[in-house]
Design an enzyme around this catalytic site. Structure first.
Site, PDB file in Angstrom:
ATOM      1  N   ARG A 284      -4.193  -5.344   5.201  1.00  0.00           N
ATOM      2  CA  ARG A 284      -4.448  -3.899   5.206  1.00  0.00           C
ATOM      3  C   ARG A 284      -5.818  -3.668   4.565  1.00  0.00           C
ATOM      4  O   ARG A 284      -5.968  -3.746   3.351  1.00  0.00           O
ATOM      5  CB  ARG A 284      -3.327  -3.184   4.444  1.00  0.00           C
ATOM      6  CG  ARG A 284      -3.636  -1.722   4.157  1.00  0.00           C
ATOM      7  CD  ARG A 284      -2.427  -0.989   3.630  1.00  0.00           C
ATOM      8  NE  ARG A 284      -1.797  -1.613   2.481  1.00  0.00           N
ATOM      9  CZ  ARG A 284      -2.241  -1.531   1.228  1.00  0.00           C
ATOM     10  NH1 ARG A 284      -3.367  -0.876   0.961  1.00  0.00           N
ATOM     11  NH2 ARG A 284      -1.579  -2.104   0.235  1.00  0.00           N
ATOM     12  N   HIS A 288      -3.133   1.933   0.818  1.00  0.00           N
ATOM     13  CA  HIS A 288      -1.788   2.110   1.379  1.00  0.00           C
ATOM     14  C   HIS A 288      -1.700   3.438   2.117  1.00  0.00           C
ATOM     15  O   HIS A 288      -1.230   3.507   3.253  1.00  0.00           O
ATOM     16  CB  HIS A 288      -0.763   2.051   0.251  1.00  0.00           C
ATOM     17  CG  HIS A 288       0.643   2.270   0.687  1.00  0.00           C
ATOM     18  ND1 HIS A 288       1.336   1.359   1.453  1.00  0.00           N
ATOM     19  CD2 HIS A 288       1.491   3.303   0.474  1.00  0.00           C
ATOM     20  CE1 HIS A 288       2.550   1.813   1.695  1.00  0.00           C
ATOM     21  NE2 HIS A 288       2.671   2.997   1.116  1.00  0.00           N
ATOM     22  N   TYR A 297      -5.160  -2.731  -7.913  1.00  0.00           N
ATOM     23  CA  TYR A 297      -4.363  -3.957  -7.768  1.00  0.00           C
ATOM     24  C   TYR A 297      -5.013  -5.034  -6.907  1.00  0.00           C
ATOM     25  O   TYR A 297      -4.425  -6.092  -6.710  1.00  0.00           O
ATOM     26  CB  TYR A 297      -2.970  -3.627  -7.209  1.00  0.00           C
ATOM     27  CG  TYR A 297      -2.966  -2.852  -5.899  1.00  0.00           C
ATOM     28  CD1 TYR A 297      -3.072  -3.500  -4.675  1.00  0.00           C
ATOM     29  CD2 TYR A 297      -2.826  -1.469  -5.899  1.00  0.00           C
ATOM     30  CE1 TYR A 297      -3.054  -2.801  -3.485  1.00  0.00           C
ATOM     31  CE2 TYR A 297      -2.810  -0.756  -4.709  1.00  0.00           C
ATOM     32  CZ  TYR A 297      -2.919  -1.420  -3.503  1.00  0.00           C
ATOM     33  OH  TYR A 297      -2.909  -0.705  -2.316  1.00  0.00           O
TER      34      TYR A 297
END
Length: 387
Positions: A284, A288, A297
């Site tokens: 990705r 998100h 992260y």
């Protein structure tokens, strides 16, 4: 079904490939990968194929069709991300970088087959034939998904994690009971494999030998949780053997490999071999959703590594080198992609005529007392705002 029945089933299927049942069920020792990141064709020894796991190259016509859908999907992702920034959409889970997985999942199905997507599978739904504005309706905040699932054999994009896998198994079971030749592709992410619904869906599908392909897009993160904190299995594809089905790993940024692997899986499922689990390794590239801060992260350097593996650039390079893509064809594909983006811009810039009270109209066939109370409260609030 007895243990002996299962053993006979796998012996019969594996015999077609001249391998043992164990070699049929376990993924190939190396991930299936037909194209290098620069678009060059890998040698036979480098493709990860082995006896029982052979994948002939898709036809040029199929690759061009898939490439066009890939370009359209990328343009849609970028356009929708822009619409979110402009305030025309509340939220959008971009699949930038994962488009090849979604194109292959949809294109390998026939008209009578079913697709069960997740909230991130906009490109798959679009490739299945759903009109652009119908695909994006739910992201405007409407109470419905925007399209008739039965008209497209495409379930609504599922926001609740993994519930769509159970629905997919139900459709496959019904089709088998009716004697239909329907194949179902159930899409999910790596995070979904940690859910109980994943176990229930795979177990039921295997026990009843259902024509379902569980297609896991392993993009390395369940929102912010890395795969290493979710599973200690050698790969997610290795989970298949525990349920009694075949598994395979494929490069999720290699459109050619995806078309080959998904095409074979659909054929096997339609022939009665039972369910299969396909794990596609992808990434990705963006957050998100627009509400997520992915810098908390993961490092920019990690994202940069995947830029070089872009599925659109890889596929275009291969088609160019193979003499299948000239400026005229590329121009038509780009024009098509821009037309889809324009449709989305125009549609999203129109104010939606919505009635908030419709939220309560289709929850139950007979509204509950609590639902009626909630509806009255909202109706009163709306009336006071208009006064």
């Amino acid at each position: 079904m007895s243990t002996e029945d299962n053993s006979n089933r796998f012996s019969e299927v594996s015999r077609k490939f001249g391998i043992t049942p164990e070699d049929y069920m376990l993924p190939a020792r190396h991930m299936i990968n037909l194209l290098n990141p620069d678009g060059s064709l890998r040698s036979d020894a480098e493709q990860g194929t082995e006896p029982g796991h052979e994948y002939p190259l898709p036809s040029p016509a199929r690759l061009l069709e898939a490439y066009e859908a890939l370009v359209v999907g990328r343009r849609v992702n970028d356009q929708n991300s822009a619409l979110v920034r402009q305030g025309r959409m509340a939220v959008y889970p971009s699949s930038h970088g994962q488009e090849a997985c979604q194109v292959a999942a949809a294109l390998c199905l026939e008209d009578g087959d079913w697709l069960f997507p997740t909230y991130r599978d906009t490109v798959a739904v679009l490739t299945k034939g759903v009109a652009p504005m119908e695909v994006m309706t739910s992201f405007r905040g409407e109470w419905h998904c925007g399209y008739d699932p039965k008209a497209y054999n495409c379930a609504p994009m599922s926001t609740p994690l993994t519930t769509q896998l159970l629905h997919a198994v139900g459709v496959a079971h019904a089709a088998k009971l009716r004697g239909e030749q329907t194949v179902v592709v159930a899409m999910c992410g790596d995070g979904a494999t940690s859910e109980g619904d994943f176990h229930e869906a795979l177990n039921f599908a295997a026990v009843f030998k259902l024509p379902v392909i569980f297609f896991v897009q392993n993009n390395k993160y369940a929102i912010s949780v890395p795969l290493a904190h979710q599973s200690a299995a050698p790969s997610l594809a290795h989970k298949a053997v525990g349920y009694g089905m075949a598994g395979e790993r494929v490069d999720g940024n290699d459109l050619m490999a995806l078309m080959a692997v998904m095409g074979r899986a659909v054929r096997l499922a339609r022939e009665g071999s039972g369910p299969l689990l396909i794990e596609a390794h992808t990434y990705r590239m963006q957050a998100h959703t627009n509400a997520d801060d992915d810098k908390r992260y993961r490092e920019d350097s990690e994202v940069a590594e995947w830029v070089a593996k872009d599925p659109v650039i890889r596929m275009r390079a291969y088609l160019d080198d193979a003499g299948l893509l000239d400026e005229k064809v590329q121009g038509k594909i780009t024009e098509h992609a821009e037309a889809v983006a324009s449709t989305l811009r125009d549609g999203m810039n129109e104010e939606a005529d919505t009635d908030p009270l419709q939220l309560f109209s289709h929850v139950y066939s007979e509204p509950t007392a609590q639902l009626r109370e909630q509806r009255e409260l909202l109706a009163d609030e709306l009336a006071r705002e208009e006064a």
